[in-house]
Scaffold this active site. Structure first.
Site, PDB file in Angstrom:
ATOM      1  N   ASN A   1      -5.992  17.606 -45.419  1.00  8.74           N
ATOM      2  CA  ASN A   1      -6.825  17.681 -44.218  1.00  8.74           C
ATOM      3  C   ASN A   1      -6.016  18.003 -42.964  1.00  8.74           C
ATOM      4  O   ASN A   1      -4.901  17.531 -42.813  1.00  8.74           O
ATOM      5  CB  ASN A   1      -7.547  16.347 -44.003  1.00  8.74           C
TER       6      ASN A   1
ATOM      7  N   GLU B   1      -7.200  18.243 -35.494  1.00  2.87           N
ATOM      8  CA  GLU B   1      -8.445  17.508 -35.192  1.00  2.87           C
ATOM      9  C   GLU B   1      -8.199  16.453 -34.126  1.00  2.87           C
ATOM     10  O   GLU B   1      -9.002  16.265 -33.205  1.00  2.87           O
ATOM     11  CB  GLU B   1      -8.995  16.842 -36.462  1.00  2.87           C
TER      12      GLU B   1
ATOM     13  N   GLN C   1      -6.574   0.345  -7.612  1.00  5.15           N
ATOM     14  CA  GLN C   1      -5.720  -0.154  -8.696  1.00  5.15           C
ATOM     15  C   GLN C   1      -6.179   0.407 -10.052  1.00  5.15           C
ATOM     16  O   GLN C   1      -5.412   0.433 -11.005  1.00  5.15           O
ATOM     17  CB  GLN C   1      -5.756  -1.689  -8.710  1.00  5.15           C
TER      18      GLN C   1
ATOM     19  N   SER D   1      -6.792  12.519 -48.535  1.00  6.73           N
ATOM     20  CA  SER D   1      -8.005  11.714 -48.476  1.00  6.73           C
ATOM     21  C   SER D   1      -7.777  10.480 -49.345  1.00  6.73           C
ATOM     22  O   SER D   1      -7.037  10.530 -50.324  1.00  6.73           O
ATOM     23  CB  SER D   1      -9.180  12.534 -49.012  1.00  6.73           C
TER      24      SER D   1
ATOM     25  N   HIS E   1     -18.443  35.818 -30.642  1.00  9.97           N
ATOM     26  CA  HIS E   1     -19.515  35.035 -31.284  1.00  9.97           C
ATOM     27  C   HIS E   1     -19.116  34.532 -32.674  1.00  9.97           C
ATOM     28  O   HIS E   1     -19.978  34.344 -33.525  1.00  9.97           O
ATOM     29  CB  HIS E   1     -20.810  35.847 -31.403  1.00  9.97           C
TER      30      HIS E   1
ATOM     31  N   ASN F   1       0.816  -1.222   0.000  1.00  8.66           N
ATOM     32  CA  ASN F   1       0.000   0.000   0.000  1.00  8.66           C
ATOM     33  C   ASN F   1       0.848   1.271   0.000  1.00  8.66           C
ATOM     34  O   ASN F   1       0.538   2.228  -0.703  1.00  8.66           O
ATOM     35  CB  ASN F   1      -0.965  -0.010   1.190  1.00  8.66           C
TER      36      ASN F   1
ATOM     37  N   LYS G   1      -7.502  16.658 -51.688  1.00 10.28           N
ATOM     38  CA  LYS G   1      -7.682  17.108 -50.310  1.00 10.28           C
ATOM     39  C   LYS G   1      -6.385  17.190 -49.516  1.00 10.28           C
ATOM     40  O   LYS G   1      -5.479  16.392 -49.657  1.00 10.28           O
ATOM     41  CB  LYS G   1      -8.638  16.156 -49.564  1.00 10.28           C
TER      42      LYS G   1
ATOM     43  N   TYR H   1      -6.663   1.732   2.057  1.00 11.74           N
ATOM     44  CA  TYR H   1      -6.551   1.186   0.704  1.00 11.74           C
ATOM     45  C   TYR H   1      -7.731   0.274   0.373  1.00 11.74           C
ATOM     46  O   TYR H   1      -8.185  -0.508   1.208  1.00 11.74           O
ATOM     47  CB  TYR H   1      -5.231   0.397   0.557  1.00 11.74           C
TER      48      TYR H   1
END
Ligand code: ARG
Length: 464
Positions: A286, A291, A323, A278, A157, A111, A284, A318
């Site tokens: 990306n 992301e 764990q 892509s 905004h 412990n 493309k 404990y």
């Protein structure tokens, strides 16, 4: 499957299903270095206090050093039948050195041992993540210095609001990452206390010296209450929270980079090293990297909530539930480390498209507030009246398909005769940005002052 060294009370062999549920070795083996370091310090203290003999301690120390070297060289793999990393190392030691190995566990329990190992791991990563944050801040400051007069529309905004400079925008993220840095450092300092010697929950009758083990493991001091120490996982929750907050900041920056890479903006171009194609659309490119950084934020938040939930109902001290503390922390630490490394490279390598940013400033009458401020400052109008006059000017500009800064003086004066010739210069977007000279404002002079103060701060951090 033989009888385990830590199951005196258990007479039959464990069910395979129990082992599948119970064993933590498959994931806690990453704590091997901390476990060995802690055991060496513990054995040294036991010998100094006359609790074990110097001969036994010498054998224990040499045996543990050899095990460490064997693991690091790949000669010893930690995939045996033992329940966890603590039993695996102790078992291996005893196989190698015999009876002396069986004395290592005197005056300690798994412990306090797990509390020690896990705390050492978390403390090490608090520092490593803090160092990576400094690197990222430095990169942001470098970009900021190069772009202290690159205009872009500041938004609220997600609508164009007032002109700011791109360096200023980058320094906003530097400020977030600095608070993150402070959190990792303060967690380190708060939790830099040694759990070893707390034993199962209540201390030990052996004449141990916890101050000695704390010193030899570079802790500031031993923890004061053993019952708390073996029950406490706040240090793990803190790193999870610190990582979540940091990833939330990284995610917001990533979101902006994704938007800014879109054709509708084209304000930045990520380097080809940090973009992907892509499988079907040959044209493309990306922004997978930002992301993924944004997406991984969800995962680290999950790890934080999981451990908070594990801990919330546990009686002292404990419980095996604890764990469950490790996998989420290992995962969040790995995710945070990789994310910071990638972010730093991506920011350093991206191209800032100054023309596109500045062209976007001609949309949305960004300097409208400057006209209202002028009528207040120079003509003594109440702000609300100035606000409405400016609204009429904006409407006229909209009718003519122009930005407010493109209206002629005659047009402006048709709305209100109190508008003087001196306004024309004020409505220029760069002038508008530079007019915001108040403390913490966007003006290039203020931005460059901030850059200097960041550089000073970074120099100080490198000294500590
Ligand atoms: N593998 C355990 C954990 O990670 C170590 C502590 C076990 N202690 C015990 N009394 N069963 O939490």
């Amino acid at each position: 499957m033989g009888k385990h060294i830590a199951s005196a009370r258990i007479q039959t062999e464990s069910s395979q299903l129990l082992k599948a549920l119970n064993d933590s070795l498959p994931f806690d083996k990453v704590l091997y270095a901390e476990d060995i370091r802690g055991s060496r310090a513990h054995a040294e203290m036991l010998a100094q206090q006359g609790i074990i003999s110097t001969e036994d301690q010498t054998q224990i120390d040499a045996g543990l050093a050899e095990i460490l070297a064997d693991i690091e060289a790949g000669r010893l793999t930690l995939d045996g039948d033992e329940e966890d990393i603590h039993m695996a190392i102790e078992g291996e030691l005893t196989r190698r050195i015999g009876d002396a190995g069986k004395r290592l566990h005197t005056a300690r329990s798994r412990n306090d041992q797990v509390a020690l190992d896990f705390r050492l791991f978390v403390l090490r990563h608090n520092k490593a993540i803090a160092a990576l944050l400094l690197q990222n801040i430095e990169t942001l400051v470098t970009v900021a210095e190069a772009h202290s007069s690159t205009l872009l529309p500041g938004m609220t905004h997600l609508q164009h609001a007032q002109p700011i400079n791109f360096g200023y925008h980058m320094l906003a993220y530097a400020a977030m990452l600095k608070r993150d840095h402070e959190r990792f450092i303060s967690s380190y300092e708060r939790n830099n206390l040694s759990p070893i010697g707390c034993a199962a929950l209540a201390g030990t009758p052996h004449p141990i010296d916890r101050r000695q083990t704390a010193r030899s493991l570079d802790f500031a001091a031993p923890t004061p209450n053993c019952l708390d120490t073996v029950s406490d996982r706040d240090f793990a929750l803190e790193i999870l929270f610190n990582i979540s907050t940091m990833m939330m900041h990284i995610s917001r920056l990533s979101e902006e980079l994704i938007l800014w890479s879109a054709a509708e903006f084209k304000w930045v171009t990520l380097s080809d090293r940090h973009a992907t194609g892509s499988s079907i659309m040959p044209q493309k490119k990306n922004p997978d990297i930002p992301e993924l950084l944004r997406g991984k934020t969800g995962r680290v938040n999950g790890n934080l909530v999981a451990l908070l939930t594990v801990m919330k109902g546990l009686p002292l001290a404990y419980n095996k539930d604890m764990q469950e503390d490790k996998e989420g922390v290992f995962d969040s630490v790995r995710t945070a480390t990789l994310s910071l490394q990638v972010l730093n490279e991506m920011i350093a390598d991206m191209t800032v498209n100054r023309e596109a940013m500045e062209a976007a400033c001609m949309i949305g009458h960004l300097s409208a507030t400057d006209l209202a401020d002028y009528l207040v400052k120079e003509r003594g109008l109440p702000f609300r009246d100035a606000y409405h006059i400016t609204g009429n000017v904006v409407n006229l500009a909209e009718e003519k398909g122009l930005d407010i800064s493109e209206l002629s003086l005659a047009d402006l004066q048709r709305i209100d005769a109190r508008i003087g010739e001196d306004v024309v210069a004020l409505l220029d977007n760069r002038a508008s940005m530079n007019a915001r000279e108040s403390l913490g404002g966007t003006a290039t002079v203020r931005t460059l002052e901030q850059v200097e103060s960041w550089k000073g701060w970074l120099r100080e951090q490198k000294k500590v």
